[in-house]
Motif scaffolding. Sequence first.
Motif, PDB file in Angstrom:
ATOM      1  N   SER A   1       0.811  -1.219   0.000  1.00  0.00           N
ATOM      2  CA  SER A   1       0.000   0.000   0.000  1.00  0.00           C
ATOM      3  C   SER A   1       0.844   1.269   0.000  1.00  0.00           C
ATOM      4  O   SER A   1       0.437   2.286  -0.564  1.00  0.00           O
ATOM      5  CB  SER A   1      -0.933   0.007   1.212  1.00  0.00           C
ATOM      6  N   MET A   2       2.029   1.240   0.615  1.00  0.00           N
ATOM      7  CA  MET A   2       2.869   2.443   0.727  1.00  0.00           C
ATOM      8  C   MET A   2       4.098   2.401  -0.156  1.00  0.00           C
ATOM      9  O   MET A   2       4.780   3.415  -0.315  1.00  0.00           O
ATOM     10  CB  MET A   2       3.282   2.651   2.189  1.00  0.00           C
ATOM     11  N   GLY A   3       4.432   1.239  -0.699  1.00  0.00           N
ATOM     12  CA  GLY A   3       5.512   1.148  -1.668  1.00  0.00           C
ATOM     13  C   GLY A   3       6.893   1.368  -1.097  1.00  0.00           C
ATOM     14  O   GLY A   3       7.180   1.089   0.070  1.00  0.00           O
ATOM     15  N   ILE A   4       7.769   1.934  -1.931  1.00  0.00           N
ATOM     16  CA  ILE A   4       9.178   2.070  -1.592  1.00  0.00           C
ATOM     17  C   ILE A   4       9.408   3.030  -0.432  1.00  0.00           C
ATOM     18  O   ILE A   4      10.437   2.980   0.246  1.00  0.00           O
ATOM     19  CB  ILE A   4       9.975   2.513  -2.841  1.00  0.00           C
ATOM     20  N   GLY A   5       8.412   3.903  -0.184  1.00  0.00           N
ATOM     21  CA  GLY A   5       8.565   4.872   0.899  1.00  0.00           C
ATOM     22  C   GLY A   5       8.736   4.218   2.251  1.00  0.00           C
ATOM     23  O   GLY A   5       9.480   4.713   3.103  1.00  0.00           O
ATOM     24  N   ILE A   6       8.053   3.110   2.459  1.00  0.00           N
ATOM     25  CA  ILE A   6       8.172   2.417   3.752  1.00  0.00           C
ATOM     26  C   ILE A   6       9.126   1.241   3.660  1.00  0.00           C
ATOM     27  O   ILE A   6       9.584   0.724   4.679  1.00  0.00           O
ATOM     28  CB  ILE A   6       6.779   1.955   4.240  1.00  0.00           C
ATOM     29  N   ALA A   7       9.428   0.811   2.430  1.00  0.00           N
ATOM     30  CA  ALA A   7      10.323  -0.347   2.266  1.00  0.00           C
ATOM     31  C   ALA A   7      11.695  -0.081   2.878  1.00  0.00           C
ATOM     32  O   ALA A   7      12.300  -0.973   3.479  1.00  0.00           O
ATOM     33  CB  ALA A   7      10.451  -0.692   0.787  1.00  0.00           C
ATOM     34  N   LYS A   8      12.193   1.130   2.737  1.00  0.00           N
ATOM     35  CA  LYS A   8      13.541   1.423   3.246  1.00  0.00           C
ATOM     36  C   LYS A   8      13.601   1.343   4.769  1.00  0.00           C
ATOM     37  O   LYS A   8      14.669   1.117   5.342  1.00  0.00           O
ATOM     38  CB  LYS A   8      14.002   2.794   2.766  1.00  0.00           C
ATOM     39  N   PHE A   9      12.456   1.520   5.443  1.00  0.00           N
ATOM     40  CA  PHE A   9      12.441   1.430   6.904  1.00  0.00           C
ATOM     41  C   PHE A   9      12.233  -0.005   7.390  1.00  0.00           C
ATOM     42  O   PHE A   9      12.630  -0.346   8.507  1.00  0.00           O
ATOM     43  CB  PHE A   9      11.334   2.318   7.482  1.00  0.00           C
ATOM     44  N   LEU A  10      11.582  -0.827   6.565  1.00  0.00           N
ATOM     45  CA  LEU A  10      11.256  -2.186   6.989  1.00  0.00           C
ATOM     46  C   LEU A  10      12.217  -3.233   6.448  1.00  0.00           C
ATOM     47  O   LEU A  10      12.165  -4.386   6.865  1.00  0.00           O
ATOM     48  CB  LEU A  10       9.830  -2.541   6.537  1.00  0.00           C
ATOM     49  N   THR A  11      13.092  -2.853   5.522  1.00  0.00           N
ATOM     50  CA  THR A  11      13.964  -3.834   4.869  1.00  0.00           C
ATOM     51  C   THR A  11      14.791  -4.619   5.868  1.00  0.00           C
ATOM     52  O   THR A  11      14.809  -5.858   5.865  1.00  0.00           O
ATOM     53  CB  THR A  11      14.888  -3.132   3.862  1.00  0.00           C
ATOM     54  N   GLN A  12      15.494  -3.914   6.738  1.00  0.00           N
ATOM     55  CA  GLN A  12      16.364  -4.607   7.678  1.00  0.00           C
ATOM     56  C   GLN A  12      15.568  -5.512   8.597  1.00  0.00           C
ATOM     57  O   GLN A  12      15.976  -6.649   8.889  1.00  0.00           O
ATOM     58  CB  GLN A  12      17.168  -3.594   8.505  1.00  0.00           C
ATOM     59  N   GLU A  13      14.409  -5.049   9.063  1.00  0.00           N
ATOM     60  CA  GLU A  13      13.597  -5.849   9.976  1.00  0.00           C
ATOM     61  C   GLU A  13      13.122  -7.127   9.312  1.00  0.00           C
ATOM     62  O   GLU A  13      13.143  -8.206   9.905  1.00  0.00           O
ATOM     63  CB  GLU A  13      12.397  -5.018  10.447  1.00  0.00           C
ATOM     64  N   VAL A  14      12.680  -7.009   8.055  1.00  0.00           N
ATOM     65  CA  VAL A  14      12.197  -8.196   7.344  1.00  0.00           C
ATOM     66  C   VAL A  14      13.326  -9.200   7.145  1.00  0.00           C
ATOM     67  O   VAL A  14      13.177 -10.397   7.434  1.00  0.00           O
ATOM     68  CB  VAL A  14      11.598  -7.784   5.975  1.00  0.00           C
ATOM     69  N   ILE A  15      14.465  -8.722   6.668  1.00  0.00           N
ATOM     70  CA  ILE A  15      15.588  -9.633   6.374  1.00  0.00           C
ATOM     71  C   ILE A  15      16.094 -10.293   7.651  1.00  0.00           C
ATOM     72  O   ILE A  15      16.363 -11.502   7.686  1.00  0.00           O
ATOM     73  CB  ILE A  15      16.716  -8.875   5.659  1.00  0.00           C
ATOM     74  N   ASN A  16      16.244  -9.525   8.713  1.00  0.00           N
ATOM     75  CA  ASN A  16      16.701 -10.105   9.979  1.00  0.00           C
ATOM     76  C   ASN A  16      15.801 -11.247  10.433  1.00  0.00           C
ATOM     77  O   ASN A  16      16.263 -12.315  10.830  1.00  0.00           O
ATOM     78  CB  ASN A  16      16.733  -9.031  11.068  1.00  0.00           C
ATOM     79  N   ASN A  17      14.490 -11.031  10.374  1.00  0.00           N
ATOM     80  CA  ASN A  17      13.557 -12.040  10.851  1.00  0.00           C
ATOM     81  C   ASN A  17      13.442 -13.223   9.898  1.00  0.00           C
ATOM     82  O   ASN A  17      13.209 -14.350  10.332  1.00  0.00           O
ATOM     83  CB  ASN A  17      12.182 -11.403  11.093  1.00  0.00           C
ATOM     84  N   VAL A  18      13.588 -12.985   8.609  1.00  0.00           N
ATOM     85  CA  VAL A  18      13.596 -14.102   7.663  1.00  0.00           C
ATOM     86  C   VAL A  18      14.779 -15.011   7.946  1.00  0.00           C
ATOM     87  O   VAL A  18      14.664 -16.244   7.960  1.00  0.00           O
ATOM     88  CB  VAL A  18      13.630 -13.587   6.211  1.00  0.00           C
ATOM     89  N   PHE A  19      15.959 -14.416   8.189  1.00  0.00           N
ATOM     90  CA  PHE A  19      17.138 -15.222   8.513  1.00  0.00           C
ATOM     91  C   PHE A  19      16.934 -15.996   9.819  1.00  0.00           C
ATOM     92  O   PHE A  19      17.342 -17.153   9.939  1.00  0.00           O
ATOM     93  CB  PHE A  19      18.380 -14.334   8.620  1.00  0.00           C
ATOM     94  N   ILE A  20      16.289 -15.366  10.800  1.00  0.00           N
ATOM     95  CA  ILE A  20      16.027 -16.054  12.068  1.00  0.00           C
ATOM     96  C   ILE A  20      15.090 -17.240  11.847  1.00  0.00           C
ATOM     97  O   ILE A  20      15.296 -18.333  12.375  1.00  0.00           O
ATOM     98  CB  ILE A  20      15.428 -15.071  13.093  1.00  0.00           C
ATOM     99  N   ASP A  21      14.042 -17.038  11.040  1.00  0.00           N
ATOM    100  CA  ASP A  21      13.066 -18.107  10.827  1.00  0.00           C
ATOM    101  C   ASP A  21      13.625 -19.259  10.000  1.00  0.00           C
ATOM    102  O   ASP A  21      13.112 -20.388  10.088  1.00  0.00           O
ATOM    103  CB  ASP A  21      11.813 -17.541  10.149  1.00  0.00           C
TER     104      ASP A  21
END
Length: 606
Positions: free
Chosen positions: A438-458
């Motif tokens: 819904s918000m596109g690249i504007g919010i992607a830059k803030f969530l990128t690290q969080e998503v990748i960190n948790n994907v690696f954990i899972d």
Amino acid sequence: MAAYGNFGNMYDVALKPRLLSTLLREHVPDDSRPFSDPSELASVIATLRVHKLLSESFEESADKKLVESWKKAVDAWVERLMLLVSSDVPDKCWAGVCFLGITCQDCSSQRFLESYSSWFQKLHAHIQAPGVSNFVRVAAIASLSDLFTRLGQFPNVKKDGISFSGKLIQPFLKLLNGDGSEALWDGGANMLCSIICYFPSAIHHHYDSVETTIALKIMSGKCSTCLLKKLAHCLAILPLSKGDEETWSLLMQKILLLINSHLNDAFQCLEEETNSTKVVNLLVPPGKDPPKPLGCCNCSDKVAVEATKRPDRLLTSSVSALMLCSCEMLINPYPVQVNVPIKAVLVLIERVLMVDGSVSQSLLPFVTATQQESLCSELPMFHSNALDMLIALTKGMRSQMLPHAAYIVRLIMRYFKNCSLPELRVKVYSIIRTLLMSMGIGIAKFLTQEVINNVFIDFNPDHQNDLAFPITLSKANEVSYPNKKKRKHASASRSLEDKHETGLGEAHKNHLVVPASVKITALETLEVLLTVGGALRSDSWRKNVDTLLISVATNSVHDGWNIEEKSICMPNEQIYEMEKLQLAALRALLASLLSQSHEGKKQGQR
């Protein structure tokens, strides 16, 4: 064949009047034959539905004798039902009422329009008449719901629908408030929903009474989970009966205030005292009086509401139903634009998610172990409902959430760090996907690290302590991994080679297994992230993510080849999860290959 009275096959229209007459003769009771086996009712209804025996649908070239034969068979069916509905024998009356509801749904439009008024009078009598057995009354309510639903499909008879509904609502609410059983309420919720959807103006003059009746039942603590969902849906669509902004906003305000009030009792001594006032201050501006509590029409009703606010009840059903109601109000379409209290909803969600059951040392003497245990057993439900509210808010508001993006990101990052229950992690990933789309690249830059960190954990649960933040985006966008001298790190791709990391096979004794549902939703979120923000200065993390995806895809494809061999001893659900994981891995890998970052590298090499 016709000479012997036979017909073509099971699709031949000639079968229908004969089959209907046989059912009427052999399975439907009359004045002289008792209703010996109520279980036959389901079989008769199934036959009516499968062969469409009441539809009277012909082609234009149909034989007139056949048309007349079918019409006479349906006439006889309806005549028998009218006798049964008026019977003094409860079993026969119940059968007639049930069959009449099916007839309202399945008969031809012409027959329905000719008969609906008399059918309503027959059914309505069983709602008002004293001494009617409870199971007959429940059946009458269900059949009335069928009648209103069918009546709502004909705009030219809308006035009759409004008139019938208006006559029914007041005595029906009196019946529910008097001695409403679970079955009576179940059918009543369906009927109220039908009236609200098709004849909303009939509710207009009874709005407050309907709201109070539904709300008090929700807070009574005497409803099954299924009934609570129906009541929550009914309350959520109730503002449609008026269709103005004020009605919707007032109901949402009441619901949020009541949830907050229940949380005051539930979270006592487990959070800062100021948390309880934040939502109230946002919903009730200074100088304005708060609305009457949900479920209150007058002062005497407040006593009833207070009686329902007991910890044993509010921790189980009331909050869950009210949160579900708010979710539906946020998602469901509404005829006019409304002002959603986004900030208040977010603060309420944060209040729930930040309580994990821990007690500070200063408050420890005021909380017993039993109280803490009781709350902790219910907290996953609270968190799940709060996450559902956040999902509904992001789906319903989409781009309007941009001013609150930073608040949501901080909330997700704080919650994701300690969230370990699989069901809750799946919902957090779902929220992130909705935000990215819904918000596109504007919010992607803030969530990128969080998503990748948790994907690696899972995908690497055994090294969760070491890889809590496996990728750190520094100012120079360099990748760095924590370096502990106590043991050597296994790479992300290496750890995935273990067959048990799929979360589907049997695990070693002390092996941490992440369920396949979490891995699937993690891959789906990573796919959206790569699609939306794959080119967002991704040199720092793309190599590691690509290695991860290749390893997961390779392992999932390898497992997929073995599905046929394992399918004999594997349950269907497990096979389905393996296939879904394989598809999610391949889609995420494709998104990585097609993202702009790789295209840029190719062009640079040329």
